[in-house]
Scaffold this active site. Structure first.
Site, mmCIF file in Angstrom:
data_model
loop_
_atom_site.group_PDB
_atom_site.id
_atom_site.type_symbol
_atom_site.label_atom_id
_atom_site.label_comp_id
_atom_site.label_asym_id
_atom_site.label_seq_id
_atom_site.Cartn_x
_atom_site.Cartn_y
_atom_site.Cartn_z
ATOM 1 N N ASP A 170 -2.106 3.298 -2.647
ATOM 2 C CA ASP A 170 -2.474 4.154 -1.433
ATOM 3 C C ASP A 170 -1.887 5.397 -1.723
ATOM 4 O OD1 ASP A 170 -3.652 2.555 0.718
ATOM 5 O OD2 ASP A 170 -1.664 1.498 0.719
ATOM 6 N N SER A 171 -0.509 5.649 -2.461
ATOM 7 C CA SER A 171 -0.006 6.844 -2.919
ATOM 8 C C SER A 171 -0.762 7.862 -3.631
ATOM 9 C CB SER A 171 1.345 6.730 -3.194
ATOM 10 O OG SER A 171 2.180 6.047 -2.356
#
Length: 396
Positions: A170-171
């Protein structure tokens, strides 16, 4: 409150959880005005995620939602969609991470929004991208890590694939979304035209997988899981110390390797195996020699010796180590900000560092709908009576 480089930009953030909102965090860190639309019933689920303090207050939300304004808006309703269109007409960037096709069903696709705002940039984050046979599939960061190749190479060789202790997929997607946003903004400056930034989580992971693909296709080599060791980079591993700790030593370049074996009292080995190709073939032997040496010293002794001899090394830091480290303190890598519900609150600072426009953490994650009345009134011209009516009907 130092202005950030993106001061004056308006971002409309729609969506939830981490990949899209992490991009919103980065943009807000550097000064953008981020308005986050949240479902009025519960808001972004990440409000409740992560470890909790004894009073039950989640500790992740104040970070990922810092510098954002929260407006409640039910996008499944016609009135909610109208509110979103009005905000988008005033925005530079619309950031969303719904399943592909969702915004189109709500009449909020790029064609509709850009018709009223031709310079609009729409940043779309999804598991598998906006096109292709898998575009319809739901995709969280963990799925992107698996499909993008990361999970297959993380962990110990004698065990099933592991994961990082953070939501790295996600990051990464949020970071690439930020890169794409800045590139699209530069293009808009030159042309006046907006565009779509299509970010797939699996592709964001794939982008950092180094030479994984040609290793397989051209050399028939499937990169294995190697635990703490970096494949074909020798020595780069975690080595034990006498006090039960461990030190990561990365003496994989020829000169640091020579210096390491000189301080170990084995200068002839440092010369013999200085060519990296020789070290790759003897990785187990060299790791054993280094481990035998490091195990005779405490962690601090090993770090001091390596630092004196200019050999790259580091302790495996915990949160406690970071909070106590003078280098972190000198650079203000961690800052303590006032969180209305929790008081002094430690969080990572704004990165990267810009010398003239460093940005600021202006506030922590807002309460649900904290800015609804203010922005509906100021930006969209709704009267108090109209806002009360929207609230009674569950739209905001």
């Amino acid at each position: 409150m130092t202005a950030g480089a993106l001061d004056g930009l308006r971002v409309l953030e729609m969506g939830q959880l981490l990949a899209g909102p992490f991009c919103g965090q980065l943009l807000g860190d550097h000064g953008a005005d981020v308005v986050k639309l949240e479902d009025p019933r519960a808001g972004d689920p990440i409000r409740q995620w992560g470890r909790e303090q004894k009073d039950g207050t989640p500790l992740w939300w104040p970070i990922v939602a810092r510098n954002k304004k929260s407006v409640t808006c039910d996008l499944r309703t016609a009135d909610g969609q109208r509110i979103a269109r009005e905000f988008a007409a005033q925005a530079d960037i619309v950031l969303e991470n719904f399943k592909p096709g969702t915004l189109e069903r709500w009449g909020l696709g790029y064609d509709e929004l850009s018709a009223a705002n031709p310079g609009l940039i729409m940043v779309r984050v999804s598991g598998f991208g906006q096109t292709g046979p898998d575009a319809h599939r739901p995709g969280y960061g963990s799925i992107g890590e698996a499909v993008g190749g990361l999970r297959d190479v993380v962990g110990d060789p004698d065990r099933p694939p592991s994961r990082c202790g953070i939501s790295i997929g996600d990051s990464l997607a949020g970071t690439f979304a930020c890169v794409g946003t800045l590139a699209a903004l530069h293009h808009r400056t030159a042309t006046g035209r907006g565009q779509i930034v299509d970010v797939a989580i699996y592709e964001s992971v794939l982008a950092v997988m180094e030479s994984l693909l040609p290793e397989w296709e051209l050399a028939g080599h499937r990169r294995p899981r190697t635990g703490a060791r970096l494949p074909n980079v020798v020595p780069s591993n975690v080595y034990p110390t006498a006090d039960g700790g461990g030190v990561l030593i990365a003496a994989n370049a020829d000169s640091p390797f020579r210096r390491l074996f000189t301080l170990m009292g084995e200068p002839e080995l440092g010369e013999r195996y200085a060519p990296h190709e020789e070290r790759i073939a003897r990785a187990d032997e060299l790791d054993a020699l280094i481990a035998a040496w490091s195990a005779r010293h405490t962690t601090e002794e090993v770090l001091s010796l390596l630092d004196t001899h200019d050999v790259p090394a580091g302790r495996i830091y915990t949160a406690a180590d970071m909070l106590a480290d003078p280098h972190f303190a000198a650079r203000e890598s961690i800052v303590h900000v006032t969180e209305p519900r929790l008081g002094s609150f430690p969080m990572q600072n704004i990165f990267p560092r810009l010398s003239d426009t460093p940005g600021a953490i202006r506030w922590t994650g807002p309460t649900l709908g904290e800015h609804t009345d203010e922005l509906l009134s100021k930006d969209l011209g709704r009267s108090p009576a109209e806002i009360d009516d929207l609230r009674k009907r569950g739209v905001v």
